[in-house]
Design a protein around this motif. Structure first.
Motif, mmCIF file in Angstrom:
data_model
loop_
_atom_site.group_PDB
_atom_site.id
_atom_site.type_symbol
_atom_site.label_atom_id
_atom_site.label_comp_id
_atom_site.label_asym_id
_atom_site.label_seq_id
_atom_site.Cartn_x
_atom_site.Cartn_y
_atom_site.Cartn_z
ATOM 1 N N GLU A 1 0.931 -1.136 0.030
ATOM 2 C CA GLU A 1 -0.105 -0.015 0.024
ATOM 3 C C GLU A 1 0.758 1.257 -0.120
ATOM 4 O O GLU A 1 2.152 1.038 0.221
ATOM 5 C CB GLU A 1 -1.114 -0.016 1.233
ATOM 6 C CG GLU A 1 -1.929 -0.947 1.245
ATOM 7 C CD GLU A 1 -3.125 -1.123 2.431
ATOM 8 O OE1 GLU A 1 -2.724 -0.145 3.298
ATOM 9 O OE2 GLU A 1 -3.850 -1.819 2.387
ATOM 10 N N TRP A 2 0.265 2.500 -0.633
ATOM 11 C CA TRP A 2 0.942 3.712 -0.640
ATOM 12 C C TRP A 2 0.657 4.731 0.238
ATOM 13 O O TRP A 2 -0.758 4.731 0.437
ATOM 14 C CB TRP A 2 1.253 4.079 -2.125
ATOM 15 C CG TRP A 2 1.995 2.915 -3.014
ATOM 16 C CD1 TRP A 2 1.316 1.898 -3.604
ATOM 17 C CD2 TRP A 2 3.222 2.722 -3.188
ATOM 18 N NE1 TRP A 2 2.064 1.121 -4.101
ATOM 19 C CE2 TRP A 2 3.347 1.757 -4.009
ATOM 20 C CE3 TRP A 2 4.474 3.414 -2.601
ATOM 21 C CZ2 TRP A 2 4.781 1.134 -4.394
ATOM 22 C CZ3 TRP A 2 5.565 2.809 -3.062
ATOM 23 C CH2 TRP A 2 5.818 2.021 -3.856
ATOM 24 N N LYS A 3 1.172 5.654 0.757
ATOM 25 C CA LYS A 3 0.684 6.754 1.545
ATOM 26 C C LYS A 3 1.399 7.919 0.804
ATOM 27 O O LYS A 3 2.448 7.772 0.374
ATOM 28 C CB LYS A 3 1.086 6.719 3.069
ATOM 29 C CG LYS A 3 0.558 5.502 3.813
ATOM 30 C CD LYS A 3 0.867 5.338 5.208
ATOM 31 C CE LYS A 3 0.115 4.506 5.995
ATOM 32 N NZ LYS A 3 0.552 4.420 7.685
ATOM 33 N N PHE A 4 0.682 8.922 0.969
ATOM 34 C CA PHE A 4 0.902 10.318 0.542
ATOM 35 C C PHE A 4 0.620 11.349 1.766
ATOM 36 O O PHE A 4 -0.282 11.262 2.493
ATOM 37 C CB PHE A 4 0.238 10.657 -0.796
ATOM 38 C CG PHE A 4 0.617 10.072 -1.878
ATOM 39 C CD1 PHE A 4 1.445 10.383 -2.835
ATOM 40 C CD2 PHE A 4 -0.336 8.743 -2.059
ATOM 41 C CE1 PHE A 4 1.940 9.356 -3.896
ATOM 42 C CE2 PHE A 4 -0.016 7.751 -3.230
ATOM 43 C CZ PHE A 4 1.188 8.263 -4.021
ATOM 44 N N ASP A 5 1.533 12.417 1.599
ATOM 45 C CA ASP A 5 1.302 13.563 2.696
ATOM 46 C C ASP A 5 0.398 14.327 2.041
ATOM 47 O O ASP A 5 0.538 15.033 1.304
ATOM 48 C CB ASP A 5 2.753 14.293 3.111
ATOM 49 C CG ASP A 5 2.562 15.527 3.976
ATOM 50 O OD1 ASP A 5 1.411 15.491 4.383
ATOM 51 O OD2 ASP A 5 3.546 16.212 4.243
ATOM 52 N N THR A 6 -0.920 14.273 2.371
ATOM 53 C CA THR A 6 -1.997 14.975 1.868
ATOM 54 C C THR A 6 -1.981 16.472 2.164
ATOM 55 O O THR A 6 -2.639 17.202 1.581
ATOM 56 C CB THR A 6 -3.203 14.630 2.417
ATOM 57 O OG1 THR A 6 -3.462 14.353 3.688
ATOM 58 C CG2 THR A 6 -3.512 12.910 2.026
ATOM 59 N N ASN A 7 -0.974 16.838 2.976
ATOM 60 C CA ASN A 7 -0.985 18.375 3.330
ATOM 61 C C ASN A 7 0.618 18.888 2.475
ATOM 62 O O ASN A 7 0.832 20.173 2.679
ATOM 63 C CB ASN A 7 -0.578 18.582 4.938
ATOM 64 C CG ASN A 7 -1.781 18.505 5.475
ATOM 65 O OD1 ASN A 7 -2.913 18.752 5.237
ATOM 66 N ND2 ASN A 7 -1.570 17.748 7.024
#
Length: 352
Positions: free
Chosen positions: A47-53
């Motif tokens: 799975e992948w995560k992104f810094d949404t800020n």
């Protein structure tokens, strides 16, 4: 020997897409899992995560997520939203609930069965009756109707679920539907009975975004309110109304920026639907020339038909300009006219 059209242009577009994909890979953080929610080692799923800020993530989302990253990004955006707001169940629990709901009957099954073959039937995945995508679509809608019994099943849900099934397996598509309902205002938008939430959303658009401008005055003078054209736009998130590529661009931003705005209070959606409102405003701006010279019949024909957006990059620039202007105005929500620095070409809509 057959040759692809404009081979030089194809190479340029391919290189551009590869470059954009590389940039998204650099922004992504990898999480390894054996199942849903269980950390694991070698051979596990990813799975992948992104810094949404992160301003880069936001800016590049407005420019369009590369299609190879779209599924991962959408899931990461809604997962981050659920975590930060403390709303909803984890993926693994929702998957277990989904499989349990599949075994239960639903009073909406007959209507779902009628609507499934009508949903994007031109797509190869959804052509065969009771097979492939149609079967998956039925299962997702059946479970969603049971999960949200106060709403049940409403027609517009099918096109949203079908789009998600183009990017996810059926279990993840169900998880994404639940997240959209809980985090992006769709549970209120589909509120039953009487669609009070939809009416509130369209009132919010008409009063807060369109009131007093030239297009609004013209539509009012010929007796066309936002329910006449906006119902389809909002309940399907613009599916069937604009080209698929443009719809996906709108969804990119909606998935990322659809959280409530803390500056907005006392409204039904608290800014959750601002991306949809900005898109509606941009579409009307592109149809301005035709609307202003139309009578009731011609205006309705253009606004309720497929709108052939010729330049999706320009559309999204106008959407972004409308959205930013909205954010700068707060203050109160119902503040009159919209000021933008970018306008759509006036031949976006074509008379039929």
């Amino acid at each position: 020997m057959l040759k692809s059209p404009l081979p030089g242009k194809s190479i340029v577009m391919r290189d551009k897409e590869n470059n954009r994909s590389r940039k998204w890979r650099e922004m992504a953080r990898r999480t390894t899992r054996s199942g849903r929610g269980t950390p694991a080692g070698k051979g596990a799923g990813v799975e992948w995560k992104f810094d949404t800020n992160d301003p880069k993530v936001i800016s590049r989302t407005w420019k369009g997520i590369p299609d190879c990253w779209r599924g991962a990004a959408w899931h990461a955006f809604l997962t981050a939203s659920a975590t930060s707001r403390g709303i909803g169940k984890p993926d693994d629990e929702l998957v277990n609930i989904y499989n349990e709901l599949l075994e239960r009957p639903s009073s909406d099954d007959v209507q779902i069965d009628l609507d499934v073959p009508r949903t994007i039937s031109y797509h190869i995945m959804f052509r065969r009756r009771y097979r492939g995508g149609q079967r998956l679509l039925f299962r997702v809608l059946h479970s969603l109707a049971l999960y949200f019994p106060d709403t049940g099943y409403v027609q517009g849900m099918a096109s949203i679920a079908a789009t998600l099934l183009c990017y996810y397996d059926e279990e993840t598509a169900f998880v994404m539907m639940v997240r959209l309902w809980e985090l992006r205002g769709l549970e209120k938008l589909y509120q039953q009975p009487g669609f009070d939430g939809l009416m509130a959303a369209l009132d919010e658009f008409e009063i807060g975004w369109m009131k007093g401008n030239q297009i609004s005055k013209k539509l009012t003078s010929v007796g066309i309110g936002p329910t006449a054209y906006g119902t389809r736009w909002y309940l399907t998130l613009f599916n069937y109304s604009i080209p698929f590529a443009a719809q996906l661009r709108v969804w990119d931003v909606f998935m990322l920026l659809g959280d409530p705005d803390t500056k907005i209070s006392g409204t039904h959606f608290n800014g959750t639907l601002d991306v949809l409102h900005a898109t509606s405003s941009a579409i009307l701006d592109g149809c301005k020339t035709i609307i202003l010279r139309s009578d009731f019949e011609d205006a309705m024909k253009n606004l309720t038909s497929f709108i052939p957006v010729k330049d999706e990059d320009l559309l999204m620039k106008v959407v972004r300009s409308e959205w930013r202007a909205r954010k700068r105005r707060f203050g109160p929500i119902f503040t009159g006219r919209t000021t933008t620095t970018t306008t759509m070409p006036r031949d976006t809509c074509t008379t039929t």
